[in-house]
Design a protein around this motif. Structure first.
Motif, PDB file in Angstrom:
ATOM      1  N   ALA A  62     -49.581 -10.310  22.782  1.00  0.00           N
ATOM      2  CA  ALA A  62     -48.894  -9.171  23.385  1.00  0.00           C
ATOM      3  C   ALA A  62     -49.214  -9.034  24.870  1.00  0.00           C
ATOM      4  O   ALA A  62     -48.348  -8.673  25.675  1.00  0.00           O
ATOM      5  N   LEU A  63     -50.446  -9.323  25.240  1.00  0.00           N
ATOM      6  CA  LEU A  63     -50.876  -9.129  26.626  1.00  0.00           C
ATOM      7  C   LEU A  63     -50.642 -10.339  27.509  1.00  0.00           C
ATOM      8  O   LEU A  63     -50.500 -10.196  28.731  1.00  0.00           O
ATOM      9  N   ARG A  70     -47.486  -5.555  33.518  1.00  0.00           N
ATOM     10  CA  ARG A  70     -46.478  -5.286  34.542  1.00  0.00           C
ATOM     11  C   ARG A  70     -45.404  -4.342  34.002  1.00  0.00           C
ATOM     12  O   ARG A  70     -44.943  -3.434  34.715  1.00  0.00           O
ATOM     13  N   PHE A  71     -45.020  -4.518  32.739  1.00  0.00           N
ATOM     14  CA  PHE A  71     -44.049  -3.607  32.135  1.00  0.00           C
ATOM     15  C   PHE A  71     -44.595  -2.184  32.095  1.00  0.00           C
ATOM     16  O   PHE A  71     -43.874  -1.220  32.367  1.00  0.00           O
ATOM     17  N   LEU A  72     -45.869  -2.048  31.751  1.00  0.00           N
ATOM     18  CA  LEU A  72     -46.490  -0.720  31.699  1.00  0.00           C
ATOM     19  C   LEU A  72     -46.545  -0.097  33.093  1.00  0.00           C
ATOM     20  O   LEU A  72     -46.289   1.107  33.249  1.00  0.00           O
ATOM     21  N   ALA A  73     -46.879  -0.920  34.092  1.00  0.00           N
ATOM     22  CA  ALA A  73     -46.926  -0.408  35.465  1.00  0.00           C
ATOM     23  C   ALA A  73     -45.536   0.041  35.921  1.00  0.00           C
ATOM     24  O   ALA A  73     -45.397   1.072  36.590  1.00  0.00           O
ATOM     25  N   THR A 249     -47.642  -0.853  19.892  1.00  0.00           N
ATOM     26  CA  THR A 249     -48.813   0.029  19.846  1.00  0.00           C
ATOM     27  C   THR A 249     -49.350   0.288  21.247  1.00  0.00           C
ATOM     28  O   THR A 249     -49.682   1.431  21.602  1.00  0.00           O
ATOM     29  N   ILE A 250     -49.436  -0.769  22.047  1.00  0.00           N
ATOM     30  CA  ILE A 250     -49.929  -0.627  23.425  1.00  0.00           C
ATOM     31  C   ILE A 250     -48.983   0.245  24.240  1.00  0.00           C
ATOM     32  O   ILE A 250     -49.418   1.080  25.055  1.00  0.00           O
TER      33      ILE A 250
END
Length: 276
Positions: A62-63, A70-73, A249-250
């Motif tokens: 996943a990471l 980058r998607f989360l940012a 989940t993340i």
């Protein structure tokens, strides 16, 4: 408590318990599936508890397989800018509707309410065509600009500000404070509970939004979390269920943390604005 009054309480708690289980089960399944091997995901013998654990592989994939950080940012940036723009535009409008007397205020309020009834999908195509003609697709501007103004925020803050004492505003005007000063020094601090409540709605909606990013973004570097999760889909081998649920989940975790941090303000804001 007598036996007659105890029965309704037991029934209410039973109904609430069923609702809680119904609401939590998808998240429970998501977390459990993120800990098991992909081949074990739909095994009926281990539906509620894994027989084959694959935690390290799933979260590593996943990471590392896709740029999930980058998607989360991107999600944090897009949701943060949208929220700031919505508050910056909604608070002055709400203050004007709730506390200022001017010709056309009723018509303006009715117009805002009518805009609330228009679904975003109805205006998505004209927005897409306009952005395409301006060559602004595949940009943060395309992700942010359609949501810079929120009519829901205007109505919610206006409802909250109607309960703010007019005497304080009049006293501030007598002391020589301008309308801009009143808005910045009095209204903004007093509106923090309502802003916190709206922030939950705004961040949750745009963090989970897939419809609009799927239309205007094709470059992975600009993908928000929900669009980035789709990179775990494979037409040849099927979904990588374990890594897919690990990524989900993340992606869900920041929303949970954000809600817990703003929970008290959220409840206070919802109570004082009268939103049901």
């Amino acid at each position: 408590m007598n036996r007659g009054s105890l029965k309704p309480v037991i029934f209410e708690h039973a109904v609430l318990s069923i609702g809680v289980v119904y609401s939590i089960f998808p998240f429970f399944w998501m977390i459990i599936t993120s800990l098991r091997s992909s081949g074990d995901a739909f095994n009926s013998d281990s539906l509620l508890w894994p027989t084959k654990w694959d935690v390290v592989y799933n979260y590593t994939q996943a990471l590392l397989t896709t740029p999930l950080p980058r998607f989360l940012a991107n999600g944090v940036f897009v949701c943060g800018v949208i929220l700031l723009l919505q508050i910056a535009t909604a608070l002055p409008c709400a203050y004007a509707i709730a506390k200022l007397s001017f010709r056309g205020r009723t018509f303006l309020t009715a117009t805002v309410i009518c805009c609330l009834a228009i679904p975003f999908q109805a205006v998505a195509l004209p927005l897409f065509v306009g952005l395409a003609q301006l060559d602004l697709l595949n940009s943060y501007f395309a992700l942010i600009s359609p949501f810079a103004v929120s009519v829901f925020a205007i109505l919610m803050l206006a409802q909250y500000l109607r309960g703010y004492p007019d005497e304080i505003i009049e006293a501030a005007r007598l002391d020589g404070l301008s309308e801009k000063g009143i808005l910045w020094r009095l209204i903004l601090p007093a509106s923090k509970p309502a802003i916190a409540a709206f922030a939950i709605f705004s961040v949750a909606a745009h963090w989970n939004d897939l419809y609009w990013p799927l239309i205007v973004v094709t470059e992975p570097d600009l993908a928000p979390p929900t669009l980035g999760v789709l990179f775990f889909r494979s037409e040849e081998s099927g979904d990588q269920t374990g890594p897919l649920m690990a990524a989900a989940t993340i992606v869900t975790l920041p929303l949970v943390v954000f809600f817990l941090a703003a929970q008290r303000r959220f409840v206070q804001g919802i109570t004082m604005t009268g939103v049901k």
